[in-house]
Design an enzyme around this catalytic site. Structure first.
Site, PDB file in Angstrom:
ATOM      1  N   SER A 553     -20.584  35.960 -27.208  1.00  0.00           N
ATOM      2  CA  SER A 553     -19.202  35.946 -27.808  1.00  0.00           C
ATOM      3  C   SER A 553     -19.006  36.876 -28.802  1.00  0.00           C
ATOM      4  O   SER A 553     -19.211  38.085 -28.683  1.00  0.00           O
ATOM      5  CB  SER A 553     -18.834  34.614 -28.099  1.00  0.00           C
ATOM      6  OG  SER A 553     -17.549  34.315 -28.601  1.00  0.00           O
ATOM      7  N   HIS A 669     -16.669  29.765 -20.969  1.00  0.00           N
ATOM      8  CA  HIS A 669     -17.081  30.228 -22.154  1.00  0.00           C
ATOM      9  C   HIS A 669     -18.485  30.222 -22.552  1.00  0.00           C
ATOM     10  O   HIS A 669     -19.144  31.021 -22.877  1.00  0.00           O
ATOM     11  CB  HIS A 669     -16.132  30.162 -23.417  1.00  0.00           C
ATOM     12  CG  HIS A 669     -16.537  31.215 -24.381  1.00  0.00           C
ATOM     13  ND1 HIS A 669     -16.317  32.646 -24.404  1.00  0.00           N
ATOM     14  CD2 HIS A 669     -16.902  31.013 -25.736  1.00  0.00           C
ATOM     15  CE1 HIS A 669     -16.787  33.179 -25.628  1.00  0.00           C
ATOM     16  NE2 HIS A 669     -17.301  32.328 -26.449  1.00  0.00           N
TER      17      HIS A 669
END
Length: 697
Positions: A553, A669
Site C-alpha cells: 500500500s 486490499h
C-alpha cells in the site's frame, strides 16, 4: 521506449497504459493472466509449494488465540482454519473461553452460506443492537463483502435463532457506514444515488432507514460537502448517555464532530485537526498540532480531558492527561467504566498508564511491558455491571508468541490464552538500532537475526517499512516471517535477517514524526529508509546485492521510490498493492481521500513535488534496477490494481527485463480473502526476494 506521459497538471495524460485502468476489461485481464503465468512458472516450484504448506499451517493453526469481543454474557469470535476457509462466527461463555478446551456455539458458517447463495462472502464484522434492560443481546448487523473489497452488504441477524431476520434490514453492498438508531431504525451512510458520494468514493449523506422502509424512503439526517472525505453518524448506546454523534471527515487528519441536541446538530468547538472521543460524561481531545486555548498552549500529540457538559457550557479548563516528549508518544486510549487506559510508545516499546478521573486523574504505570515488545491494553466491556473495569492485555514480540491476559484495574492480570511458537525463535535475537538520516535525524529500526550472526556482509536481509498515515510499525510475533524468512538458510548456512523500519511519516513518535514527511517533505521518509539500508551495510549485516525490501500500500509507494531513487542499495524489491502513479492516484479508487498525505497533483505548485516521488514517472531507460516483483489484487477497491499493472507494463516497455507481476483475482486490499490466498501472497513475496538475493533468478 521512453514515457510519453504528459505531466502537466490539468492535461489529459498521454499515458500509453491507460487501457490497463479498465479493471475488469477483457484485454487488461488477458494481460494480467499472461503475466501471472510467467511469474508462477518462475516461482511456483515444489519448494514454493512446500513453503506454502508451512505458512498455511501457521495461518490455519487451531492453537492460535481466538480474539473475542464481549457482548452481554457471551464472547464472540470470528475464526478461519483449514476446515473453514471462509470462516465461522461463533460465541462462548467466560468459563469455557478461559479453559484449555473452549466449546463454541457456531452462529454463522460462511462456507455454507457462500455455497448456498453462490457468492464468495468475506467476513466484514458484526454490530450489535443494545437490548432493553435485562434482555439478552439478540440482533446484529452482519457486514459481508462479496469479493474481499471495502464494499460490504449489511444484513440483520438473530443470534438466538442463528438466522438472518426475515424481512429485516438488508443494505446492498457499498462503502457504507452504518449504526443502529434504535430497535427499528438505522443511520445509514451509503450510496443513495447521484450526489450522495464524495470525491473520495465514500458516502456524503447519512439517512435514517426505518424498519420495513427502503433506501429510497430514508430521511436525510446529516450531510457534508462533496469535496470532504466521508460522513458518518454513530449512536452511543451507553445506558444513561444515549446520543447521536455525527462526524464530518474532511480528510485523513481533519474532521468536525457534532452532537445531536434538541433536534439540531451542535458542532464541538475544537480545531479540525483535534481528535475527539466521548465516554459517558467525559470528552477527551488529542491535538495534532499545537493548540492555544485561553493563553495555554497544548502540545501536539498530548491528550486532554474535560467534563462534556462543562465544555458545552463554555468552560475550557482542560486537564493534560498525557504530555509527549522526544521519546514517548500517544498511540491509543481505551475507557473501562471508570478508568482511562493510555497506550504509549517509548522509543517504539510499549508503555501503559492508567488514569482515574474521579481522583483528579491520578496516574499509575502498568508494569506489564518488557522492552522491544508491543503491549496493548483495552477494555473488556465498560458497560458490564461486574466487569466494567476489566481490561485485556495483548502482548507480542518478534520472538515472543502473542499472549492474551485479563486484568482488573487495581487488581492483577492473569494469562488467558497464548499462541504457540511456530518457529525456532530461541535461535534468534532482537536488537534495536538507530540510523542517521540525510538531515541528521536519528531513525530507529528493529533487527531480528540469528544469535550467532556474523557481521561480514554475507547475510540475506529483508527490510520492511511503511512510513505513512501516522501508522506506527511495532514489534509483533509472526510465524509467517519466522518460517518464510528467518529460518531459511543459504548454501553457506546463513539465516535470513529481518529488519523493520520506523521511518518518518509513521506514528512512532507522534504527529510531528508523521508531519515531517508530508507533501513536499515526502522524501524524508525515503531518505530515512535509505539511511537504514546504508546502516545495515556499514554495520556489516549485509551488502546491497543481498538486501531486499518489501512494502504494501503506502509501503508499496515507499519501495517504489527505493526502486527509482535508490536502486543501487537493493538486490530485490517486493512491491505490494501499491500506489505508484501519483499523477492519477486521486482519480483511481479511493485515492482522492489521500490528498492530505501526498498533495494534489492537479495543482501545478503541488505537482511540482508530487512528481518527484511518483515512481511511474521516475522510471528511466538504461538504469540498472534491482529485480522487482509487483503484486496486487483485482478486487482491491481502496488502492486498486491498475497502478501496479501500469508500473510493471511501463518497466517492461522500457526494456527492464528483471520485473515480474502478479495479480490475485480476488482478495481486496489485503491481497487475500482467506488463509489459502494469504499463504500464497506471503510466500510469493518471500520466495521472490529470497531467490533474487541468492542467485535463484
Amino acid at each position: 521506449m521512453t514515457s510519453t506521459t504528459d505531466q502537466r497538471p490539468g492535461a489529459t495524460p498521454d499515458d500509453e497504459f491507460l487501457w490497463l485502468e479498465d479493471i475488469y476489461g477483457d484485454s487488461p485481464l488477458e494481460w494480467v493472466r499472461a503475466e501471472n503465468a510467467v511469474t508462477e512458472r518462475l516461482l511456483v516450484t515444489g519448494e514454493f509449494q512446500e513453503m506454502e504448506r508451512d505458512v498455511l499451517e501457521v495461518l490455519d493453526s487451531t492453537d492460535r488465540i481466538p480474539m473475542v469481543s464481549k457482548r452481554g454474557e457471551h464472547f464472540y469470535n470470528f475464526w478461519r482454519d483449514e476446515a473453514h476457509p471462509k470462516g465461522l462466527w461463533r460465541r462462548t461463555g467466560w468459563d469455557s473461553y478461559n479453559s484449555a478446551h473452549t466449546e463454541w456455539e457456531v452462529l454463522l458458517d460462511l462456507d455454507a452460506l457462500s455455497a448456498d447463495e453462490g457468492i464468495e462472502w468475506v467476513w466484514g464484522g458484526a454490530m450489535f443492537l443494545r437490548p432493553a434492560e435485562g434482555a439478552p443481546y439478540r440482533h446484529a448487523l452482519i457486514a459481508l463483502s462479496p469479493d474481499g473489497g471495502d464494499a460490504r452488504r449489511f444484513r440483520e441477524f438473530d443470534v438466538v435463532s442463528r438466522t438472518f431476520v426475515a424481512g429485516g434490514f438488508d443494505i446492498p453492498a457499498a462503502k457504507s457506514r452504518i449504526s443502529w438508531a434504535g430497535p427499528d431504525a438505522l443511520h445509514v451512510a451509503t450510496d443513495f444515488g447521484p450526489g450522495s458520494i464524495t470525491s473520495s468514493s465514500y458516502p456524503r449523506t447519512v439517512r435514517t432507514v426505518r424498519r420495513g422502509g427502503s433506501l429510497d424512503d430514508a430521511e436525510l439526517y446529516f450531510e457534508i460537502p462533496e469535496d470532504h472525505m466521508m460522513a458518518v453518524v454513530m449512536r452511543d448506546q451507553t445506558p444513561g448517555f444515549e446520543r447521536d454523534i455525527a462526524i464530518d471527515t474532511i480528510d485523513f487528519y481533519s474532521s468536525r464532530t457534532h452532537l445531536r441536541r434538541d433536534n439540531a446538530w451542535v458542532q464541538l468547538d475544537v480545531p479540525d485537526d483535534v481528535n475527539v472521543s466521548l465516554h459517558r460524561q467525559w470528552l477527551t481531545l488529542r491535538p495534532r498540532t499545537d493548540w492555544a486555548v485561553d493563553g495555554t498552549v497544548f502540545t501536539a500529540g498530548s491528550l486532554l480531558g474535560i467534563d462534556l457538559d462543562s465544555f458545552l457550557a463554555g468552560s475550557r479548563a482542560l486537564t493534560t492527561l498525557f504530555q509527549p516528549n522526544a521519546q514517548t508518544s500517544l498511540q491509543s486510549w481505551s475507557w473501562t467504566r471508570d478508568y482511562l487506559l493510555v497506550n504509549l510508545l517509548n522509543d517504539v516499546s510499549s508503555e501503559i498508564r492508567i488514569l482515574e478521573p474521579s481522583r483528579q486523574w491520578r496516574m499509575e504505570t502498568l508494569d506489564a511491558c518488557p522492552p522491544l515488545h508491543s503491549v496493548d491494553a483495552f477494555a473488556v466491556d465498560d458497560e458490564d455491571d461486574d466487569a466494567g473495569n476489566d481490561y485485556w492485555l495483548l502482548a507480542s514480540g518478534f520472538l515472543t508468541p502473542t499472549t492474551l491476559l485479563r486484568g482488573t484495574v487495581g487488581g492483577t492480570h492473569t494469562p488467558v490464552k497464548a499462541s504457540p511458537s511456530f518457529f525456532n525463535d530461541d535461535q534468534f535475537t532482537v536488537e534495536q538500532h538507530f540510523a542517521v538520516s540525510k538531515d541528521g535525524t536519528r531513525v530507529p529500526y528493529f533487527q531480528v537475526a540469528a544469535t550467532d550472526l556474523v557481521l561480514d556482509g554475507e547475510n540475506p536481509t529483508l527490510l520492511s517499512g511503511y512510513g505513512g498515515f501516522e501508522h506506527a510499525m511495532t514489534p509483533a510475533y509472526s510465524g509467517v516471517i519466522g518460517r518464510g524468512w528467518l529460518e531459511r538458510t543459504t548454501a553457506a548456512g546463513r539465516h535470513g535477517v529481518y529488519v523493520l523500519a520506523n521511518i518518518r511519516g509513521g506514528g512512532e513518535y507522534g504527529p510531528a514524526w508523521h508531519r515531517a514527511a508530508l507533501h513536499a517533505n515526502r522524501h524524508r521518509a525515503y531518505e530515512d529508509f535509505a539511511a537504514i539500508a546504508e546502516d545495515l551495510v556499514t554495520r556489516g549485516v549485509t551488502r546491497p546485492d543481498l538486501l531486499g525490501c518489501t512494502g504494501r500500500s503506502n509501503g508499496g509507494l515507499l519501495v517504489g521510490n527505493m526502486l527509482t531513487h535508490y536502486p543501487h542499495l537493493f538486490g530485490a524489491i517486493s512491491c505490494g498493492v501499491p500506489l505508484l502513479d501519483m499523477r492519477r492516484y486521486t482519480k483511481l479508487s479511493a485515492g482522492y481521500s489521500w490528498i492530505a498525505e501526498y498533495g494534489d497533483p492537479d495543482k501545478p505548485e503541488e505537482w511540482e513535488y508530487v512528481q518527484t516521488f511518483s515512481p511511474y514517472h521516475q522510471l528511466r531507460p538504461g538504469v540498472g534496477y534491482p529485480r522487482t516483483l509487483i503484486w496486487t489484487a483485482t478486487s482491491d477497491d481502496r488502492v486498486g490494481p491498475v497502478q501496479a499493472r501500469k508500473m510493471a507494463a511501463r518497466m517492461k516497455a522500457l526494456g527492464i527485463g528483471n520485473v515480474w507481476f502478479h495479480e490475485a483475482l480476488e482478495g481486496g486490499h489485503a491481497g487475500a480473502s482467506d488463509n489459502r490466498q494469504a499463504a500464497r501472497m506471503h510466500v510469493m513475496s518471500h520466495e521472490f526476494v529470497w531467490k533474487a538475493l541468492n542467485g535463484g533468478l
